[in-house]
Write a protein that holds these residues in place. Structure first.
Motif, mmCIF file in Angstrom:
data_model
loop_
_atom_site.group_PDB
_atom_site.id
_atom_site.type_symbol
_atom_site.label_atom_id
_atom_site.label_comp_id
_atom_site.label_asym_id
_atom_site.label_seq_id
_atom_site.Cartn_x
_atom_site.Cartn_y
_atom_site.Cartn_z
ATOM 1 N N LYS A 181 5.387 10.410 19.341
ATOM 2 C CA LYS A 181 5.675 11.179 18.126
ATOM 3 C C LYS A 181 7.042 10.814 17.543
ATOM 4 C CE LYS A 181 4.959 15.150 20.242
ATOM 5 N NZ LYS A 181 4.505 14.651 21.553
ATOM 6 N N GLU A 182 8.031 10.735 18.420
ATOM 7 C CA GLU A 182 9.377 10.433 17.909
ATOM 8 C C GLU A 182 9.450 8.993 17.402
ATOM 9 O OE1 GLU A 182 12.576 12.060 20.071
ATOM 10 O OE2 GLU A 182 14.081 10.917 18.970
ATOM 11 N N LEU A 183 8.779 8.104 18.098
ATOM 12 C CA LEU A 183 8.763 6.699 17.677
ATOM 13 C C LEU A 183 8.190 6.568 16.261
ATOM 14 C CD1 LEU A 183 9.027 3.687 18.586
ATOM 15 C CD2 LEU A 183 6.650 3.834 19.294
ATOM 16 N N LEU A 245 12.323 17.541 13.241
ATOM 17 C CA LEU A 245 12.304 18.811 13.965
ATOM 18 C C LEU A 245 11.285 18.712 15.089
ATOM 19 C CD1 LEU A 245 12.391 21.150 10.831
ATOM 20 C CD2 LEU A 245 14.313 20.447 12.271
ATOM 21 N N ASP A 246 11.800 18.434 16.278
ATOM 22 C CA ASP A 246 10.932 18.195 17.422
ATOM 23 C C ASP A 246 10.571 19.535 18.074
ATOM 24 O OD1 ASP A 246 9.504 16.699 19.141
ATOM 25 O OD2 ASP A 246 11.211 15.760 20.148
ATOM 26 N N GLU A 247 9.361 19.633 18.603
ATOM 27 C CA GLU A 247 8.894 20.871 19.262
ATOM 28 C C GLU A 247 8.992 22.054 18.313
ATOM 29 O OE1 GLU A 247 7.718 20.351 22.120
ATOM 30 O OE2 GLU A 247 8.954 18.990 23.308
ATOM 31 N N VAL A 364 1.785 7.241 26.790
ATOM 32 C CA VAL A 364 2.479 5.945 26.740
ATOM 33 C C VAL A 364 3.772 5.962 27.554
ATOM 34 C CG1 VAL A 364 3.350 4.136 25.236
ATOM 35 C CG2 VAL A 364 1.490 5.600 24.456
ATOM 36 N N ARG A 365 4.461 7.117 27.544
ATOM 37 C CA ARG A 365 5.711 7.166 28.300
ATOM 38 C C ARG A 365 5.447 6.921 29.787
ATOM 39 N NH1 ARG A 365 7.703 11.866 27.178
ATOM 40 N NH2 ARG A 365 9.114 11.212 25.535
ATOM 41 N N GLU A 366 4.368 7.492 30.303
ATOM 42 C CA GLU A 366 4.046 7.319 31.719
ATOM 43 C C GLU A 366 3.718 5.853 32.012
ATOM 44 O OE1 GLU A 366 0.760 9.670 33.145
ATOM 45 O OE2 GLU A 366 1.285 9.290 35.242
HETATM 46 MG MG LIG Z 1 9.482 13.493 21.679
#
Ligand SMILES: [Mg+2]
Ligand SMILES: Nc1ncnc2c1ncn2[C@@H]1O[C@H](COP(=O)(O)OP(=O)(O)OP(=O)(O)O)[C@@H](O)[C@H]1O
Length: 458
Positions: A181-183, A245-247, A364-366
């Motif tokens: 999401k942040e990417l 605005l995350d979360e 993807v992070r995992e």
């Molecule tokens: Mg994030």
């Protein structure tokens, strides 16, 4: 080794002034100095070698300082220029500032004033260059090319992103943890027209309500205990750029109300203040909770939900786009092998099979973490199953076991069928059946009992 000197070009039609400035600058031993007596030779000198700074007289015969400044800016807009104005040319000095001169200094000036002005200009311009370079790096890093995804679902996401890059539409990115999401939010910002302005990320779940409000909107001095000075909030910092605005699903009701107003009016007041602050900010929000559900159960304002989700983007979990796993794995392998300076060319087929079979709850992070770890552990030129985390391997082992067990149950079924048939033909006679199948009596007896087949003990 002495550090490289800055090169300065001094331009003045008065030879004595050129000489005087040159002497003062050289005294510091920090500057290389060239001089030019008119606009034309200034431009010629710049074309021969770009200086780090130009000191430029305004009043000169031929092309004057203002015109020379314009041409310098055409040549290379990044060279800082300090104008030197004599009595009566102050208006022109102001005009030159509008044309992009860094500063002006009025003649006659004491040497220390000159040195301070030059030093400041050089410092600012090298900082500016550094910022420019970092921005270019960021633009490269968050280029769409670096977001991996061949799957239909990701291609759809890319198409959606392209549509809204240059609009100011408010975007809501939904997806499980680690789906990117942040990417995606950063990529939208760094590919948009706002790229040269800040991208400011705020994690709405990390702060208690009162602090989050002042984090977002700033506060005036004395707004609350501990507010010893005025502080501007993230919305003001992001002016001209993008706020992420995350979360957002975890934002409290009070902050939700204030945010709604910013989205509607593009203005707000700092906490404890009444001055209206206007901002031009693009809002991208992200959440991994189901906001529609949160609206239904009353924990998230419906009106705010509609405001922030004008353009929703849904990021699919990795297990729903398994065809991206080999690409992502190769992408991360390349990244970490370079970073660790290891020569690893690929992923062994059995290791790849494990990666494909695992369900990746951390998305993807995992996968990225698993590959990073594998690169560190690998002791050959490819990643093998033993380099992968235990949980990834465990899934694979279970799969093999499941495969084996389904195979053996198949064999059992065939065996049962063959035995039933043979017993039937031999009217349940164990000895006859044993002879027919070429298997010992004891085995026939044991198997028939196991499958519950009728037999006559002869
Ligand atoms: Mg994030
Ligand atoms: N499609 C992709 N291509 C390349 N890298 C990716 C992709 N998706 C995610 N990543 C990488 O995976 C990591 C996690 O991504 P990111 O932080 O954007 O996820 P997130 O959805 O914000 O997670 P969380 O909800 O936990 O905050 C980052 O290092 C990111 O660069």
């Amino acid at each position: 080794m002495s550090r490289p000197k800055y090169s300065i070009l001094v331009v003045d039609d008065d030879k004595n002034i050129c000489k005087m400035i040159e002497i003062n600058l050289r005294k510091t031993k920090e500057y290389e100095v060239r001089t030019a007596l008119n606009g034309e030779s200034c431009l010629k000198a710049i074309r021969e070698e770009i200086p780090d700074l130009v000191l430029l007289d305004i009043q000169m015969p031929g092309i004057d300082g203002i015109e020379t400044l314009k041409r310098i800016r055409d040549e290379d807009p990044r060279i800082p220029v300090i104008m030197m104005s004599a009595h009566g040319t102050i208006e022109k000095a102001v005009q030159s500032m509008k044309l992009g001169a860094y500063d002006f200094i009025t003649k006659p000036f004491p040497a220390d004033r000159l040195l301070v002005t030059v030093k400041n200009a050089l410092m600012t311009s090298s900082l500016k260059r550094e910022v420019d370079e970092l921005r270019t790096e960021l633009k490269k890093k968050y280029h769409f090319d670096n977001i991996v995804g061949q799957s239909g679902k990701m291609q759809e996401v890319f198409r959606a992103m392209e549509k809204i890059i240059d609009s100011n539409v408010t975007v809501l990115i939904q997806g499980e943890s680690g789906t990117g999401k942040e990417l995606i939010a950063r990529a939208i910002h760094y590919q948009s027209k706002r790229a040269n302005k800040p991208f400011v990320a705020v994690n709405c779940s990390a702060l208690p309500e009162s602090l989050l409000e002042s984090e977002l909107f700033g506060h005036e001095r004395g707004a609350f205990t501990g507010a010893t000075g005025k502080r501007i909030g993230k919305f003001e910092v992001a002016n001209g750029g993008t706020i992420f605005l995350d979360e957002i699903g975890l934002m409290t009701q009070v902050t939700q109300a204030k945010l709604l107003r910013v989205l509607q009016e593009r203005e707000f007041e700092r906490v404890g203040g009444n001055e209206l602050v206007k901002v031009d900010v693009r809002v991208i929000s992200a959440t991994n909770v189901d906001l529609e559900e949160a609206v239904k159960n009353g924990s998230f304002r419906e009106d705010l939900y509609y405001r922030i989700s004008v353009f929703p983007i849904k990021l699919p979990p990795l297990r729903e786009r398994k065809e991206d796993i080999p690409l992502l794995a190769a992408h991360f392998l390349d990244k970490f092998a370079k970073q660790e300076n290891k020569n690893i060319e690929g992923i062994a087929p059995d290791a790849m099979e494990l990666l494909m079979n695992y369900h990746w709850p951390g998305n993807v992070r995992e996968l990225e973490n698993a590959i990073e770890r594998a690169v560190l552990l690998a002791n050959s030129n490819e990643i093998t199953p033993k380099d992968l985390p235990q949980n990834v391997r465990a899934i694979g082992e279970r799969k093999v076991y499941e495969k084996e067990s389904t195979l053996s149950s198949w064999i059992e079924k065939l065996e049962e069928e063959a035995l039933r048939q043979a017993l039937l033909e031999c009217e349940g006679n164990i000895s006859k059946t044993a002879k027919k199948l070429g298997i010992g009596r004891a085995t026939i007896y044991r198997k028939a009992k196991k499958y519950g087949l009728p037999m006559v003990n002869k």
